[in-house]
Design an enzyme around this catalytic site. Sequence first.
Site, PDB file in Angstrom:
ATOM      1  N   HIS A  70       0.827  -1.210   0.000  1.00  0.00           N
ATOM      2  CA  HIS A  70       0.000   0.000   0.000  1.00  0.00           C
ATOM      3  C   HIS A  70       0.859   1.256   0.000  1.00  0.00           C
ATOM      4  O   HIS A  70       0.561   2.240  -0.685  1.00  0.00           O
ATOM      5  CB  HIS A  70      -0.924  -0.051   1.230  1.00  0.00           C
ATOM      6  CG  HIS A  70      -1.680   1.212   1.471  1.00  0.00           C
ATOM      7  ND1 HIS A  70      -1.300   2.130   2.426  1.00  0.00           N
ATOM      8  CD2 HIS A  70      -2.788   1.723   0.881  1.00  0.00           C
ATOM      9  CE1 HIS A  70      -2.158   3.139   2.415  1.00  0.00           C
ATOM     10  NE2 HIS A  70      -3.061   2.926   1.491  1.00  0.00           N
ATOM     11  N   GLU A  73       2.096   1.848  -3.401  1.00  0.00           N
ATOM     12  CA  GLU A  73       1.032   2.414  -4.231  1.00  0.00           C
ATOM     13  C   GLU A  73       1.019   3.948  -4.107  1.00  0.00           C
ATOM     14  O   GLU A  73       0.997   4.669  -5.101  1.00  0.00           O
ATOM     15  CB  GLU A  73      -0.319   1.822  -3.787  1.00  0.00           C
ATOM     16  CG  GLU A  73      -1.541   2.431  -4.445  1.00  0.00           C
ATOM     17  CD  GLU A  73      -2.639   2.753  -3.422  1.00  0.00           C
ATOM     18  OE1 GLU A  73      -2.986   3.937  -3.280  1.00  0.00           O
ATOM     19  OE2 GLU A  73      -3.144   1.818  -2.757  1.00  0.00           O
ATOM     20  N   HIS A  74       1.069   4.440  -2.866  1.00  0.00           N
ATOM     21  CA  HIS A  74       1.092   5.897  -2.662  1.00  0.00           C
ATOM     22  C   HIS A  74       2.304   6.530  -3.345  1.00  0.00           C
ATOM     23  O   HIS A  74       2.202   7.553  -3.995  1.00  0.00           O
ATOM     24  CB  HIS A  74       1.189   6.213  -1.160  1.00  0.00           C
ATOM     25  CG  HIS A  74      -0.149   6.320  -0.494  1.00  0.00           C
ATOM     26  ND1 HIS A  74      -0.569   7.475   0.130  1.00  0.00           N
ATOM     27  CD2 HIS A  74      -1.155   5.434  -0.347  1.00  0.00           C
ATOM     28  CE1 HIS A  74      -1.781   7.275   0.642  1.00  0.00           C
ATOM     29  NE2 HIS A  74      -2.162   6.043   0.372  1.00  0.00           N
ATOM     30  N   GLU A 145      -4.229   7.998   7.394  1.00  0.00           N
ATOM     31  CA  GLU A 145      -5.163   7.073   6.730  1.00  0.00           C
ATOM     32  C   GLU A 145      -5.442   5.880   7.664  1.00  0.00           C
ATOM     33  O   GLU A 145      -6.583   5.458   7.828  1.00  0.00           O
ATOM     34  CB  GLU A 145      -4.562   6.596   5.400  1.00  0.00           C
ATOM     35  CG  GLU A 145      -5.546   5.779   4.569  1.00  0.00           C
ATOM     36  CD  GLU A 145      -4.967   5.321   3.223  1.00  0.00           C
ATOM     37  OE1 GLU A 145      -3.788   5.604   2.932  1.00  0.00           O
ATOM     38  OE2 GLU A 145      -5.720   4.667   2.471  1.00  0.00           O
TER      39      GLU A 145
END
Lengths: 428, 425
Positions: A70, A73-74, A145
């Site tokens: 993840h 991905e960012h 997040e």
Amino acid sequence: MTNIKEIKNDLLKDSYYEIDHSSGFKIFVYPKENFSSSYAVFGTKYGSIDTCFKVEGNEKFTEVPEGIAHFLEHKLFESEELDAFARYAKTGASANAYTSFDKTCYLFSCTGNFEDSLEILLDFVSNPYFTEQTVQKEQGIIGQEIRMYEDEPGWESLFVLLRAMYHEHPVRIDIAGTVESISHITADLLYECYNTFYNPANMALAVAGNVTVEQVLKIADKMLKPKESKKIERKFCKEPATVVEKTAMKNLSVAMPIFAIGFKEDVKTPLRTLKESMESNILLDIIAGPTSSLYEEMLNDNLINTTFDTEYFEGYGYSAHIFNGESTDYEKVRERINQEITKLMETGVDEESFQRIKKKHYGSLIMDFDSIDSISNSLISAYFNGEGIFDQLKLLESITVEDVNRRLKEAFNIENSSMSVIKNKEGK
Amino acid sequence: MNNIAYTEISKSVRILCVNTDKFKTNCIKVDFYLPIGEYFPAQNVLASYMGHTSKKYSTVKAFNSKVEGMYDACFDTTVSTVGEKVRIRFSMEILDDKFSIDGNSISQEAVDFLVEILSNPNATENGFDEELTTREIRFTLENIEAMKNDKRAYAVSRLRQLMCKDEPYGIDNEKLEEGVRNLDGKQLLDAYKDMLKTATVVITACGSVDSEMLKDKFEAFAEKIENRNPAELETVFVTKADEIRYFKEEMDVNQAKLVIGLRAGMKDSNDDYFAYRVMTDIFGGGPYSRLFLNVREKMSLCYYCGARLIREKGIILIQSGIEEENYEKALSEILNQLDIMKKGEFTDEDFNSSIIALCDAFKGVEDSPVAVCNFYSSQEFDEKIISGEEFAKKIGAVTREQVIECAKRVSVDTVYLLKGEENND
């Protein structure tokens, strides 16, 4: 050499193109007549469960911090010059990305400037750029997040359940990791994961909507360069058939306790077949769907409300049938569901319910083909599972009540089930 | 361009039918618009009740089997507010007739079903069934209470209540719950009769639904309602906040939720709407917006920070999730960005990014039957109903100067912070 194959479905009167691109990448194009928008997804079979892996030929498995897929991905959105969002701002496309348990996907939708936007997508996903400074900056954003998800009881309830069911399997870890685990992520580790999972054999591009094969190939030819394909070995961890604990609680401020009851399947092979997952979904509707007797009885007995639903949850090395809802008497709900499953195991599923649910699934399968985002994302997931997106329609016809009864017996074992409960702190 | 048929079948009963064969799904929505008033608690229960039972399909199993039998039709009833109007919505998504296995028309069956449940609720002349009313009151209360589970939505509802305390828009959930709790079957029947008699009814359909069939069936439905007397639907627009009000509340949350309510300065929902839409987007729309680029990307204070315009009430809401200790920092940067908008110090690039993204999005709004229905039904109270393409054109015609003029009319009304509890153990 690029090979193009057309795949048709007579019922839908739709067709799509499966392309083996000269670069080694798999590409799918699903044109939709009279649509104004297009939707593109570029995905890699790499998600939060891939925390331990090795490239074929290497001796040792590499272990990486939780949440790194993840994080990557960012970070891919950034480059040495303009970041991807700033580039999309010039084309008008609406862009995003997501990481799940088993894949990471980058996507955009647009009505104009499709080719320019596709070029941006293929470019930034193919060209990583990380520095220690940009990694640090992202730790603050992703930290928030993670904190946001900590306040979402539905999300927490799933992960509390997964941790109650799974001893070893990495499906038990949060997709984004923890504030602590992501603090160990470095630029070097990101490059290592990128170089392992972002290669043609492990990726695919799917586009649906107002597009042609020619348009997609024009950009793919320009942007996708042949790259060494790597064979990745994932650690298929030994997961016991039993659960960790029968009941797991967590305190969060909620209006009413939120529960999730999961029946863990003892899986002998990493993946379920498409037919097995379809049988599972039919089964869940038969046990506790909106037209089941159990659903109505629990509603009338004040045990559940209309938020109650079911979900078949599966992926590489895990499979579970889950019942979610809100209740002050969640123990009673568990008891009722267990009773119903036991009863069905004895009597078998009746033909009438089965036919009704089958007709329902026929309708919902077709309706999914109206949405270009659903089509594109399904093309990617189906491909990663070794399937095509028209397969379900063909398979549905062949599923019988005996199949569903068999599936019930093989996938449900009341002993191997857990319940998570999210409720207020005592006295609140 | 789609083929749009628009008819007023009787006083304040309108049908908008978008005919197209490009989808595999058809969508039908029946909306009843009423002022927010004394029946509001009953209307909440009414929608839930009518979504689970009717005279013909009285049990949940019978009702859901009917819906499921139409090839997994998605049927839903909801209550929401659009500005200061209550909207009770009955919506259906159904498989297109061409996929019917037995050749029967699914769309006709769906329209018949809608008319049936609207005309014949599970009631006697004395009232709705008391036992089922009790059940539906429970569902409604649990649904209202469940808002506390979604901390972001809860913070928005609290801001709305505090900011619009003296306006019908500021719905007080505690009062609503009290009203719901005290209802009985007789009051539900009254609310049902009031809905039929006084609502403005808007039927929106998209797909291959036969518009003549739809018109005939709803005409017959409307004719049976006696003494129709549609209520006036008005929303108060407060154009300016006198001073900023600050509120902090505690809850068991991990991350603090910041919500800021602004008065846009609009006099009604059509007042410079397109320029306001662009202004709000540059300020806090996509990833190219001032709030995203500064509060998130530059300062790493949050994962989300955005602004949206509530056209029907003329307010702008800003939302962000932050650590409580960063409250002053985040608030001051958000207000600083608002100031930049007012002074016109945003770049041409900011402006162009927003115009191109909005135009692109509106041009694609007619690619799903549900989106088509939502898009057209949302224009029911506008001066003129226009297509997505025309919408995009109007966005494209907005100038930088108009955006600055709109920003200058914005005033900050209420700042709300939902934070974790002190002594958190």
